[in-house]
Design a protein around this motif. Structure first.
Motif, PDB file in Angstrom:
ATOM      1  N   ASP A 236       0.852  -1.191   0.000  1.00  0.00           N
ATOM      2  CA  ASP A 236       0.000   0.000   0.000  1.00  0.00           C
ATOM      3  C   ASP A 236       0.886   1.239   0.000  1.00  0.00           C
ATOM      4  O   ASP A 236       1.163   1.834   1.042  1.00  0.00           O
ATOM      5  N   ILE A 237       1.368   1.603  -1.198  1.00  0.00           N
ATOM      6  CA  ILE A 237       2.286   2.739  -1.319  1.00  0.00           C
ATOM      7  C   ILE A 237       1.778   3.685  -2.406  1.00  0.00           C
ATOM      8  O   ILE A 237       1.228   3.250  -3.417  1.00  0.00           O
ATOM      9  N   PRO A 238       1.954   4.993  -2.227  1.00  0.00           N
ATOM     10  CA  PRO A 238       1.380   5.967  -3.165  1.00  0.00           C
ATOM     11  C   PRO A 238       2.090   6.030  -4.511  1.00  0.00           C
ATOM     12  O   PRO A 238       1.490   6.451  -5.506  1.00  0.00           O
ATOM     13  N   ASP A 239       3.369   5.624  -4.561  1.00  0.00           N
ATOM     14  CA  ASP A 239       4.145   5.762  -5.792  1.00  0.00           C
ATOM     15  C   ASP A 239       4.398   4.415  -6.471  1.00  0.00           C
ATOM     16  O   ASP A 239       5.403   4.225  -7.146  1.00  0.00           O
ATOM     17  N   ARG A 240       3.464   3.491  -6.310  1.00  0.00           N
ATOM     18  CA  ARG A 240       3.634   2.149  -6.867  1.00  0.00           C
ATOM     19  C   ARG A 240       3.841   2.161  -8.378  1.00  0.00           C
ATOM     20  O   ARG A 240       4.705   1.456  -8.912  1.00  0.00           O
ATOM     21  N   ASP A 241       3.060   2.973  -9.098  1.00  0.00           N
ATOM     22  CA  ASP A 241       3.145   2.974 -10.561  1.00  0.00           C
ATOM     23  C   ASP A 241       4.533   3.358 -11.055  1.00  0.00           C
ATOM     24  O   ASP A 241       5.013   2.831 -12.065  1.00  0.00           O
ATOM     25  N   LYS A 242       5.192   4.250 -10.335  1.00  0.00           N
ATOM     26  CA  LYS A 242       6.555   4.644 -10.715  1.00  0.00           C
ATOM     27  C   LYS A 242       7.490   3.445 -10.657  1.00  0.00           C
ATOM     28  O   LYS A 242       8.299   3.224 -11.569  1.00  0.00           O
ATOM     29  N   TYR A 243       7.366   2.654  -9.611  1.00  0.00           N
ATOM     30  CA  TYR A 243       8.254   1.507  -9.455  1.00  0.00           C
ATOM     31  C   TYR A 243       7.886   0.377 -10.413  1.00  0.00           C
ATOM     32  O   TYR A 243       8.770  -0.345 -10.893  1.00  0.00           O
ATOM     33  N   LEU A 244       6.611   0.219 -10.702  1.00  0.00           N
ATOM     34  CA  LEU A 244       6.201  -0.781 -11.689  1.00  0.00           C
ATOM     35  C   LEU A 244       6.777  -0.455 -13.063  1.00  0.00           C
ATOM     36  O   LEU A 244       7.189  -1.361 -13.805  1.00  0.00           O
ATOM     37  N   LYS A 245       6.841   0.810 -13.410  1.00  0.00           N
ATOM     38  CA  LYS A 245       7.428   1.215 -14.689  1.00  0.00           C
ATOM     39  C   LYS A 245       8.931   0.914 -14.705  1.00  0.00           C
ATOM     40  O   LYS A 245       9.468   0.475 -15.732  1.00  0.00           O
ATOM     41  N   ILE A 246       9.612   1.149 -13.574  1.00  0.00           N
ATOM     42  CA  ILE A 246      11.044   0.839 -13.479  1.00  0.00           C
ATOM     43  C   ILE A 246      11.276  -0.658 -13.699  1.00  0.00           C
ATOM     44  O   ILE A 246      12.203  -1.063 -14.403  1.00  0.00           O
ATOM     45  N   VAL A 247      10.420  -1.475 -13.097  1.00  0.00           N
ATOM     46  CA  VAL A 247      10.531  -2.925 -13.267  1.00  0.00           C
ATOM     47  C   VAL A 247      10.297  -3.310 -14.725  1.00  0.00           C
ATOM     48  O   VAL A 247      11.037  -4.133 -15.300  1.00  0.00           O
ATOM     49  N   GLU A 248       9.280  -2.729 -15.353  1.00  0.00           N
ATOM     50  CA  GLU A 248       8.979  -3.042 -16.748  1.00  0.00           C
ATOM     51  C   GLU A 248      10.182  -2.737 -17.649  1.00  0.00           C
ATOM     52  O   GLU A 248      10.583  -3.557 -18.484  1.00  0.00           O
ATOM     53  N   ILE A 249      10.766  -1.558 -17.473  1.00  0.00           N
ATOM     54  CA  ILE A 249      11.914  -1.157 -18.294  1.00  0.00           C
ATOM     55  C   ILE A 249      13.124  -2.053 -18.018  1.00  0.00           C
ATOM     56  O   ILE A 249      13.853  -2.437 -18.946  1.00  0.00           O
ATOM     57  N   LYS A 250      13.329  -2.400 -16.747  1.00  0.00           N
ATOM     58  CA  LYS A 250      14.452  -3.264 -16.379  1.00  0.00           C
ATOM     59  C   LYS A 250      14.403  -4.580 -17.143  1.00  0.00           C
ATOM     60  O   LYS A 250      15.429  -5.040 -17.689  1.00  0.00           O
ATOM     61  N   TYR A 251      13.232  -5.190 -17.245  1.00  0.00           N
ATOM     62  CA  TYR A 251      13.146  -6.503 -17.879  1.00  0.00           C
ATOM     63  C   TYR A 251      13.029  -6.418 -19.393  1.00  0.00           C
ATOM     64  O   TYR A 251      13.385  -7.386 -20.085  1.00  0.00           O
ATOM     65  N   ILE A 252      12.608  -5.313 -19.926  1.00  0.00           N
ATOM     66  CA  ILE A 252      12.730  -5.105 -21.371  1.00  0.00           C
ATOM     67  C   ILE A 252      14.212  -5.104 -21.750  1.00  0.00           C
ATOM     68  O   ILE A 252      14.633  -5.745 -22.718  1.00  0.00           O
ATOM     69  N   ARG A 253      15.002  -4.390 -20.969  1.00  0.00           N
ATOM     70  CA  ARG A 253      16.445  -4.345 -21.223  1.00  0.00           C
ATOM     71  C   ARG A 253      17.065  -5.733 -21.076  1.00  0.00           C
ATOM     72  O   ARG A 253      17.926  -6.129 -21.872  1.00  0.00           O
ATOM     73  N   ARG A 254      16.649  -6.473 -20.076  1.00  0.00           N
ATOM     74  CA  ARG A 254      17.221  -7.805 -19.868  1.00  0.00           C
ATOM     75  C   ARG A 254      16.867  -8.749 -21.016  1.00  0.00           C
ATOM     76  O   ARG A 254      17.693  -9.576 -21.416  1.00  0.00           O
ATOM     77  N   ARG A 255      15.651  -8.628 -21.542  1.00  0.00           N
ATOM     78  CA  ARG A 255      15.286  -9.465 -22.676  1.00  0.00           C
ATOM     79  C   ARG A 255      16.130  -9.132 -23.895  1.00  0.00           C
ATOM     80  O   ARG A 255      16.580 -10.023 -24.624  1.00  0.00           O
ATOM     81  N   LEU A 256      16.355  -7.840 -24.117  1.00  0.00           N
ATOM     82  CA  LEU A 256      17.174  -7.418 -25.251  1.00  0.00           C
ATOM     83  C   LEU A 256      18.622  -7.898 -25.093  1.00  0.00           C
ATOM     84  O   LEU A 256      19.228  -8.398 -26.046  1.00  0.00           O
ATOM     85  N   LEU A 257      19.185  -7.745 -23.899  1.00  0.00           N
ATOM     86  CA  LEU A 257      20.561  -8.168 -23.661  1.00  0.00           C
ATOM     87  C   LEU A 257      20.706  -9.674 -23.816  1.00  0.00           C
ATOM     88  O   LEU A 257      21.710 -10.162 -24.383  1.00  0.00           O
TER      89      LEU A 257
END
Length: 265
Positions: A236-257
């Motif tokens: 229950d955190i107010p900035d969850r969407d920000k961190y979800l976006k960070i996770v999404e980008i992190k694994y897009i990069r990992r798939r590419l690498l």
């Protein structure tokens, strides 16, 4: 059955006077259950509480969800049965938290040891971690940068504050994210330099075939992303969407690498 007795002996050898062990047999089909039953008397003689649970196989997350409900102590730590603790593990880390009330969790250094001879130390886990003493590890944990989870001791009062149901996403791996991310978000973490745990290094656990390595890495990254997403969504955190976006980008990069490393285009 090959490792669990060594782990149990390491608990019995602890120097802390009050230990409660909750051990979950997660559907083992070998002699694990027999060994766990044999140790009930040894723990009684030592004066340690021993709560022995058995269940159908659900993986690490499912075992933790079962075992967490039985915890009554002031502090929590968790081990896989193939790893083991130094005799002063509990005493030193509990004493640290008793003397440093502003920290909710303390992590410690540990040794990576040879599978066939545990006296052979191959490396330290946090030797090259440049941010291990950072007390605010939420982003480090999400991005896997500058620190190593290691083994941890957490205040149960804080754990119950951030996870009152004592339930995590029932993944078969990545349990440190599920257990510690909610603690890291709003509380301080400390790092204890002395190595107090041992992890068995099994060099045969990774396939030598590139295609199988790629498929294994792909599945692992997919599972890690699910773990992080589910853990963040449980908070229950107010900035969850920000961190979800960070996770999404992190694994897009990992798939590419991964695709580039294994030439999968």
């Amino acid at each position: 059955e090959s490792y669990v007795a060594r782990f149990l002996d390491s608990v019995l050898e602890q120097t802390h006077p009050a230990i409660e062990l909750v051990i979950v047999n997660d559907g083992s089909k070998d002699k694990t259950e027999e060994i766990l039953t044999e140790y009930e008397k040894k723990f009684a003689e030592r004066g340690y509480d021993y709560i022995h649970l058995s269940q159908d196989n659900t993986g690490m997350g499912g075992a933790l969800n079962n075992g967490l409900k039985y915890v009554t102590g002031d502090y929590l730590t968790w081990f896989g049965s193939d790893d083991f603790a130094a005799p002063t593990y509990a005493e030193e880390l509990v004493n640290f938290l008793e003397e440093n009330k502003d920290f909710a969790v303390v992590r410690c250094e540990g040794y990576n040891v040879d599978k066939d001879d545990v006296s052979i130390i191959k490396s330290k886990f946090a030797a090259n971690n440049n941010d291990k003493h950072n007390p605010h590890l939420f982003m480090n944990a999400i991005e896997e940068k500058g620190f190593h989870f290691g083994y941890s001791v957490v205040r149960m009062s804080v754990f119950d504050e951030v996870n009152p149901k004592r339930e995590i996403y029932p993944s078969r791996q990545g349990q440190n994210w599920q257990l510690l991310l909610p603690v890291f978000y709003a509380h301080k973490s400390a790092f204890y330099e002395k190595p107090l745990y041992y992890v068995i290094d099994d060099a045969n656990s990774v396939s030598k075939q590139p295609h199988k390595q790629y498929e294994s890495l792909k599945k692992q990254n997919e599972e890690y992303e699910r773990i992080l997403v589910n853990t963040l969504n449980s908070m229950d955190i107010p900035d969850r969407d920000k961190y979800l976006k960070i996770v999404e980008i992190k694994y897009i990069r990992r798939r590419l690498l991964a695709a580039m490393d294994f030439k999968v285009y």
